[in-house]
Design a protein around this motif. Structure first.
Motif, PDB file in Angstrom:
ATOM      1  N   GLU A 112      -4.288  -1.058 -61.894  1.00 34.95           N
ATOM      2  CA  GLU A 112      -4.700  -0.956 -60.487  1.00 34.95           C
ATOM      3  C   GLU A 112      -4.977   0.482 -60.057  1.00 34.95           C
ATOM      4  OE1 GLU A 112      -1.901  -2.582 -61.446  1.00 34.95           O
ATOM      5  OE2 GLU A 112      -2.838  -4.582 -61.419  1.00 34.95           O
ATOM      6  N   PHE A 113      -4.576   1.456 -60.873  1.00 38.48           N
ATOM      7  CA  PHE A 113      -4.729   2.866 -60.513  1.00 38.48           C
ATOM      8  C   PHE A 113      -6.097   3.344 -60.996  1.00 38.48           C
ATOM      9  CE2 PHE A 113      -3.419   7.440 -60.592  1.00 38.48           C
ATOM     10  CZ  PHE A 113      -2.919   7.507 -59.296  1.00 38.48           C
ATOM     11  N   ALA A 114      -7.042   3.458 -60.066  1.00 35.81           N
ATOM     12  CA  ALA A 114      -8.426   3.770 -60.424  1.00 35.81           C
ATOM     13  C   ALA A 114      -8.572   5.168 -61.008  1.00 35.81           C
ATOM     14  CB  ALA A 114      -9.313   3.633 -59.185  1.00 35.81           C
ATOM     15  N   ASP A 115      -9.637   5.359 -61.786  1.00 27.92           N
ATOM     16  CA  ASP A 115      -9.944   6.661 -62.364  1.00 27.92           C
ATOM     17  C   ASP A 115     -10.316   7.656 -61.275  1.00 27.92           C
ATOM     18  OD1 ASP A 115     -12.060   8.659 -63.662  1.00 27.92           O
ATOM     19  OD2 ASP A 115     -10.767   7.904 -65.256  1.00 27.92           O
ATOM     20  N   ALA A 116      -9.984   8.916 -61.504  1.00 27.36           N
ATOM     21  CA  ALA A 116     -10.247   9.957 -60.503  1.00 27.36           C
ATOM     22  C   ALA A 116     -11.720  10.024 -60.117  1.00 27.36           C
ATOM     23  CB  ALA A 116      -9.783  11.307 -61.040  1.00 27.36           C
ATOM     24  N   LYS A 117     -12.613   9.802 -61.077  1.00 27.27           N
ATOM     25  CA  LYS A 117     -14.046   9.892 -60.780  1.00 27.27           C
ATOM     26  C   LYS A 117     -14.481   8.852 -59.749  1.00 27.27           C
ATOM     27  CE  LYS A 117     -15.236  11.693 -65.365  1.00 27.27           C
ATOM     28  NZ  LYS A 117     -15.975  11.438 -66.636  1.00 27.27           N
ATOM     29  N   ALA A 118     -13.766   7.741 -59.716  1.00 27.18           N
ATOM     30  CA  ALA A 118     -14.149   6.660 -58.803  1.00 27.18           C
ATOM     31  C   ALA A 118     -13.641   6.872 -57.385  1.00 27.18           C
ATOM     32  CB  ALA A 118     -13.636   5.330 -59.340  1.00 27.18           C
ATOM     33  N   VAL A 119     -12.621   7.718 -57.220  1.00 30.93           N
ATOM     34  CA  VAL A 119     -12.008   7.833 -55.884  1.00 30.93           C
ATOM     35  C   VAL A 119     -12.139   9.217 -55.253  1.00 30.93           C
ATOM     36  CG1 VAL A 119     -10.341   5.996 -56.382  1.00 30.93           C
ATOM     37  CG2 VAL A 119      -9.738   8.383 -56.865  1.00 30.93           C
TER      38      VAL A 119
END
Length: 567
Positions: A112-119
């Motif tokens: 559930e912890f999205a990648d940094a690039k996505a957020v």
């Protein structure tokens, strides 16, 4: 009652009433023997002595030679208190817990912890100015990464505190490996060295301060609006500015930063490992002791350690440095377990637990209050007494000597690699190392149960050594670094990283226990800490409200105190 003689004990110092002339002469001769005996035990001074503080001269040294391998308390009218030189029958269990093989560190992010690039949002740059000593700054760096993730911002490499009591000019790259820091966290938070220029100029950050133990909702309400408007925000005095209670993915991120990404530079790491090798060459295994008995520390604690009027005057003079510091009740502080043990008490505790005279001890400490006279009882109990200054040559330590944080980093490395780590009243370094040692296999970590040991030390000469040692072992249950000795949801996260420790169960991995404080999106903002803040929480003596200064910092609920070293 007016003619009844009384004997009073003051934490290791004894006051004996008037006696007959012949007895007085005998006592005087005995005191002379005490002084001679003590000088036989003195060894080279621990580095960092001097410092302008007068040594406290206690008239009644605590120990006399009894017979080879034993020490005894020389107090008229008490039972024999002989301290044996040998170790405990517990053997290997004293050095390591049998249960540790069932636990291991587990800090990978969930799906559930999205990648940094996505957020990560563009034009959101978070800068951090840390505060305090090495380990206080370390907590700030860890929390800065999480804060950037909460805000979906790009984190700029944090600025270290260079204006504090120590005035250490080291920057981040002098202590920590920047490349490892950036690359290890690339999936979690975007990190850059500096804010990019805008129209050929470096943007000036909007400075602000947030309350202690600020929740994610607090960051969204207080910091995010400024970030959206100003684009570059610097959070100042950044220590303990993030809640201790976070949802699991944020806690795991804390662990990835602390135990994997935040590595010391090669010079610090190699020097630290060399000190460890030299300790192991003297003995196969060793204890590391974070003594925490510096003058400023003791003054700020408001405790009393048996040095009479001289001690009260000296520590009182140092204490006046903090004009807004509340008056203390030394007896109450000690009864509540809020005072560090004296070096003598630490030595007695370790011997009572079962560590023999032949054990080698590495002491991590600055200037010890009272100098060699204070250290003498500990050295008498454990003569194999070492520090980085006694293990390394001056030329080897030269690159580090002028930088207190780098010297503290060397102690951190040695304490981390020790077989047993002993904390003295749980400061920042102790908490950080306790958590690290739990994460990497629950290596033995001993924390004095100061509240219960208080009365025991007070009355120790009224009982036999066997009774004393049995009580120490009983009181220390739950304070020996065993797995799950702290209830879930209790304690400071860096010391008890419960969300990052899993157990092995029938071929699969599960969390040892759920973190009861994981309440996603806590609704209530707290303007103070999760618990009462005291001197043990800090490398510096900041524990009263800060006042508003002339800058645009928003926090007005704490008043600045002058910095103090205690890490």
């Amino acid at each position: 009652m007016g003619t009844r003689r009384r004997r009073h004990q003051h934490h290791g110092r004894w006051v004996v009433p008037a006696v007959a002339p012949a007895a007085a002469a005998f006592a005087a001769a005995g005191l002379l023997l005490v002084v001679v005996a003590f000088h036989c035990f003195l060894s080279p001074p621990l580095g960092g002595g001097g410092g302008g503080h007068r040594v406290v001269r206690r008239p009644n040294p605590p120990f006399l030679l009894n017979k080879p391998g034993e020490l005894r308390r020389n107090v008229v009218g008490t039972v024999d208190f002989s301290v044996p030189s040998g170790g405990s029958k517990l053997g290997e269990e004293l050095w390591a817990s049998k249960a540790t093989t069932n636990f291991f560190g587990c800090s990978n992010a969930t799906k559930e912890f999205a990648d940094a690039k996505a957020v990560t949002e563009p034009n959101r740059y978070l800068m951090i100015a840390t505060s305090g000593g090495l380990n206080q700054q370390r907590t700030g760096i860890i929390d800065a990464v999480v804060a950037a993730r909460i805000l979906n911002a790009t984190l700029v490499i944090p600025n270290l505190d260079q204006k504090s009591f120590w005035k250490d000019a080291s920057d981040f790259a002098d202590i920590f490996d920047i490349e490892s820091f950036i690359s290890s966290l690339s999936n979690d938070v975007k990190i850059i060295r500096q804010v990019p220029d805008r129209n050929g100029k470096t943007p000036y950050p909007y400075k602000m301060r947030i309350p202690r133990k600020c929740t994610p909702k607090c960051y969204e309400n207080r910091v995010l609006p400024a970030l959206l408007k100003k684009h570059v925000v610097q959070l100042t005095k950044f220590d303990y500015r993030l809640s201790n209670r976070l949802e699991t993915n944020f806690q795991k991120l804390r662990c990835r930063v602390n135990y994997h990404a935040l590595q010391f530079t090669d010079p610090i790491r190699k020097m630290g490992e060399m000190l460890v090798q030299r300790m192991r060459s003297k003995s196969g295994r060793f204890i590391a002791l974070h003594l925490r008995f510096e003058p400023d520390m003791l003054a700020f604690s408001g405790c009393y350690f048996g040095g009479g009027e001289i001690e009260r005057r000296e520590l009182g003079a140092i204490r006046k440095r903090w004009k807004t510091l509340h008056a203390s009740n030394p007896d109450r502080e000690r009864r509540h377990g809020k005072c560090p043990l004296t070096p003598e008490e630490v030595g007695l505790m370790l011997r009572a637990l079962g560590f023999g005279k032949d054990v080698h001890i590495y002491v991590a400490s600055g200037e010890v209050y009272g100098g060699e006279e204070t250290l003498a009882p500990l050295k008498a109990l454990f003569p194999n007494f070492h520090s980085k200054e006694t293990l390394a040559r001056k030329e080897e330590l030269a690159p580090f000597l002028s930088f207190s944080s780098r010297m503290a980093a060397l102690d951190y490395v040695v304490c981390d690699k020790s077989d047993v780590f002993v904390t003295n009243n749980n400061g920042n370094m102790a908490r950080m190392l306790a958590g690290r040692r739990r994460y990497f296999g629950h290596k033995r970590t001993i924390r004095p149960n100061a509240k219960k040991l208080y009365s025991l030390f007070l009355n120790r000469t009224s009982m036999s050594w066997e009774t004393f040692s049995s009580k120490v072992q009983s009181f220390q249950k739950g304070f020996m670094g065993e797995p799950n000795e702290i209830k879930p949801g209790r304690g400071e996260f860096h010391e008890h990283p419960m969300d990052c420790i899993c157990t092995k169960a029938k071929g699969r991995s599960v969390h040892s226990k759920p973190h009861l404080s994981n309440r996603i999106g806590e609704a209530v903002e707290k303007h103070s800490s999760d618990g009462e803040l005291d001197w043990r929480d800090l490398d510096y003596g900041e524990n009263t409200p800060l006042g508003r200064d002339s800058s645009n910092e928003i926090d007005s609920d704490m008043h600045e105190l002058e910095d103090m070293v205690s890490d």
